[in-house]
Structures are given as structure tokens and as C-alpha cells.
Design an enzyme around this catalytic site. Sequence first.
Site, PDB file in Angstrom:
ATOM      1  CB  SER A 185      -0.944   0.002   1.198  1.00 23.28           C
ATOM      2  OG  SER A 185      -0.193   0.008   2.398  1.00 23.28           O
ATOM      3  CG  HIS A 213      -3.973  -1.464  -1.502  1.00 24.71           C
ATOM      4  ND1 HIS A 213      -4.444  -0.166  -1.544  1.00 24.71           N
ATOM      5  CD2 HIS A 213      -3.699  -1.717  -0.203  1.00 24.71           C
ATOM      6  CE1 HIS A 213      -4.429   0.350  -0.318  1.00 24.71           C
ATOM      7  NE2 HIS A 213      -3.976  -0.572   0.519  1.00 24.71           N
ATOM      8  CE  LYS A 244      -7.113  -0.387   0.936  1.00 25.15           C
ATOM      9  NZ  LYS A 244      -7.832  -0.190   2.161  1.00 25.15           N
TER      10      LYS A 244
END
Lengths: 434, 54
Positions: A185, A213, A244
Site C-alpha cells: 500500500s 489493493h 477500496k
Amino acid sequence: MSILDKFSPLAGRYDRMRDSGADPFSIKFDDVVSSVEGVVNGKRTLLFGTNNYLGLTFDPHSVEKSVEAIRLHGTGTTGSRIANGSYKGHEELEAALADFYGRKHCMVFSTGYQANLAMISTLVGQNDHLIIDADSHASIYDASRLGHAPVVRFRHNNPDDLAKRLSRLKDQPGDKLIVVEGIYSMLGDTAPLKEFVDVKREFGAYLMIDEAHSMGVLGETGRGLAEREGVEEDVDFVVGTFSKSLASVGGFCVSSLPGFEILRIAARPYMFTASLPPAIIASTTAALETMRSEPQRRAKLTANARRFYNGLKGAGFTVGPEANPIVAVILNEVDVAVAFWKRLVDEGMYLNLALPPATPSHQAFLRSSVSAAHEPEHIDFAIELMTRVGREFGLLPENVHPFPPRQVTAERLSARAATMPARRPAADVGAGMA
Amino acid sequence: MNIVNDLGLDSIAVMNFTMALEDKFDISIPLHDMASVVTVQDLLRTIETLRSDA
């Protein structure tokens, strides 16, 4: 004397930063008006500091499903799945995620942090071994402290180092669980997953990958790094988040390991926390449907990421090793990074400031994340602004690369043609992509 | 000597130091074994114990 006195060194560092006029830890949005635009200090601001990879936070399909769920099922579950029962929506979302990943089982958690906390702390017991990447996310470290297994770290993204550490444990009894991340990240780098799988096989360990991610970002259908690398069969557990690409909040773990369901009555961060409310479950399920039916979002995200990464690299910035939607500009001095960050916010670009110890090797990062909802004009604005400020700060040699580079125009045209075919009425798609 | 206060190591530096020690002595030093290490003497004892167990 106060119970808070032990924080005075931390408070001192924070005060010094605030004295310089910047407070990256308490930025406040007056309003957020789309996936990529907000208002900060009364100024219209482009958002480059979200994790809104697919630009789905305002997607009409998710919004409508969420509103409908509140009206039909109420605002909250007021309890945990184990003590207070599951709603149909929880089970439908778990089934949808298991189907998406082609796995037999799925558990949904109230945050991504709790997904890691629950899975990692429960899977390995005191007679097992937990082996984690040195640059793991805080949730993985916290999970290692909540659980009872001995923890060994290996050097970041280094399969040989992992093998060396596993070989020292080879005569010890107990299961071994390796934990890696799809995209890290801070720098946006991916794990060398094929090599890790080789090591995993050699030592008979279990492998977990956190695709927080990389879900919706990597792989043909968006299942993440394991899909892109073609090693899903060798990954025993996939952990991920809804906060996300899926634009809500929550986390999950999928697996085909027989007996997986017992974890529902063994994993404390699953058992002793309130379950996700109907509105979140509904918007997440809807976002998963959109993610599967609109692969063009991923194509646009990839094009945007490359445009931004190449633009900053071309301008002379030191960037991370790979062109992924997390784009980090690496600066060596914290003071410079703080001033640079403040200047960008003042000029209408919001991004994240990542400082040690959250960053590897004591550097400071200006961390941006790109969204499928960014238009090429947004990306170019950000490159131009960062280049201008970088030159002003003396961080960039003059005109390493004339900006904007000529090929940008051509790329913009082809990217639009390739990524804009509407699968829904244009107005619908546009609402979240403004 | 206090490893953290006198040598100026933060928590991450201690963990990285641990990895280097693992390689130097070719042993596995689980993080929780390092949690109780404050002085160099503690460290010596911990490593000796781990080496004799190995």
C-alpha cells in the site's frame, strides 16, 4: 503526571509538524462531491488520495441498492453474526464472493483490518509458525500480536530470504502460514508470487495473500495478483477489503480448504463485533456486480495509472518500482515532503503523505492513488502541478522531459475510445465518473 | 546497555536487527522472544537459549 504523558515524544513531533503549517493527519473535507472531487478549505480539490480504484462510491446501482436495503431492513443489525444472527444479505454477499473467486467458502468481516486480524490470529496457534513479509500492513502485524504463534519476518518481496527462514524451521513441528500482499500500500509494488509459491510448495507451508489493493485492479477478471500470476490454485486463503475497489467498508476471506466454516466460531474478531449493516452489504454486493460486468473500468484504471506514473517518472521524480494505481513519489526529507504536500493541497490536489515509521527505510512518500473515475485532464493537472512545485522546491532538474510529453494526446484519444463503451446508459456511468 | 534507549533503535530497527541476527547465527528468533529483550545481556541470553535449543 497523566496517563497520557508517555505520548509526549509523539506529541512533540506532531506539534513541530503543525508548526510548519501542515497537518496531514486531520485534513477535513467540507464536501466530497464525486469519486474524484471534493472541497477542502472552501476550494474545489481533485482527490488523488483515496483508494477508490474503480470510482464506484457514487455508482447509481450501489446507491439505489443501499437506499432500498435501509428502507427494507433497517439501519443496523445491532449485533454480531454469532450472537444475534445473520441476515440473508450477509449470506448472499458471501456466496457472491465465493463465486467470484471460484472458492467453496467465504467469511465476511466488519472491516478489512478485522479480516486480517481474525484470519491470521486464528489460523496459526502456539504450536504453528507465522511467517510475514517485513513490509506487511499494520493489520498483519497486529494480527501477529493477537495470535499465539511465533512470528518470523522475511525481507520484503524476497523469496530466497523466505526460503532461508523456512528452512530454519523445517524440523520444527506445526503448520507454517506465509502471509504476503498483492500490491503493497505504500510503494505500489507487487509480490513475486510465482516464486513465493515455489517456496511454499518446497516447504509444505500454507499461503495467504491480502489482495486489499489488488482486487478489482489486477488480473483478467479483477481477482487480483494471484489471478494475474496464474497461481490461484496454490493460494490457500485470499483476504480482501470492501473499502477500496468496492467503495464501502468491510473485509472478507475466501478459501476452499475443507472445514473452513469452523472459523466462524473460533475467530474472535468475527464473533465479537457487530456485523455489517444492510446498507453496506447491499452496496457492496451491487459494487461486486458492477465490477464483474464492467471490466472497462479496470482497463481505464490501468491506463490512468500508467499515464500518471510515467508522467511523474518522466518529470524526474523518484517513483516506486511499478506502474500500479498506487503511485508514490519518494522524498528523502520529511520536512520537504510535508511542505510539498501542503502546497499541493493548497493548490487543489489532495494526496496522502506517508511518513516513517509507516514507510519502509525511513523515507517520506507523497502517495497518490489513481481511480478509473479520473479523466486524463485530471491526471495531467496533477502531473503538471507536481512538476511545477517539484522544480520550485529544487527537487527536479529543469526540463528533464518537456511537459506535457507529446504522446499524451495520442494516448488520451485511444484510451477514451478503448475504455468508454457504455454498457449502461451514458448518464448512469457518468454519475460516478464525473 | 539498553538496546532501544542507548543505541537509538526504534521498533522497526529492532525487528530488522533481529533479522540480521537470525542470519548471523543461522537461527530463528520469533518476534515475541525479542519483546522481553531490553539490554544487550538479555539479547545474549535469548540467543544462547535459542542456539542450544536448535
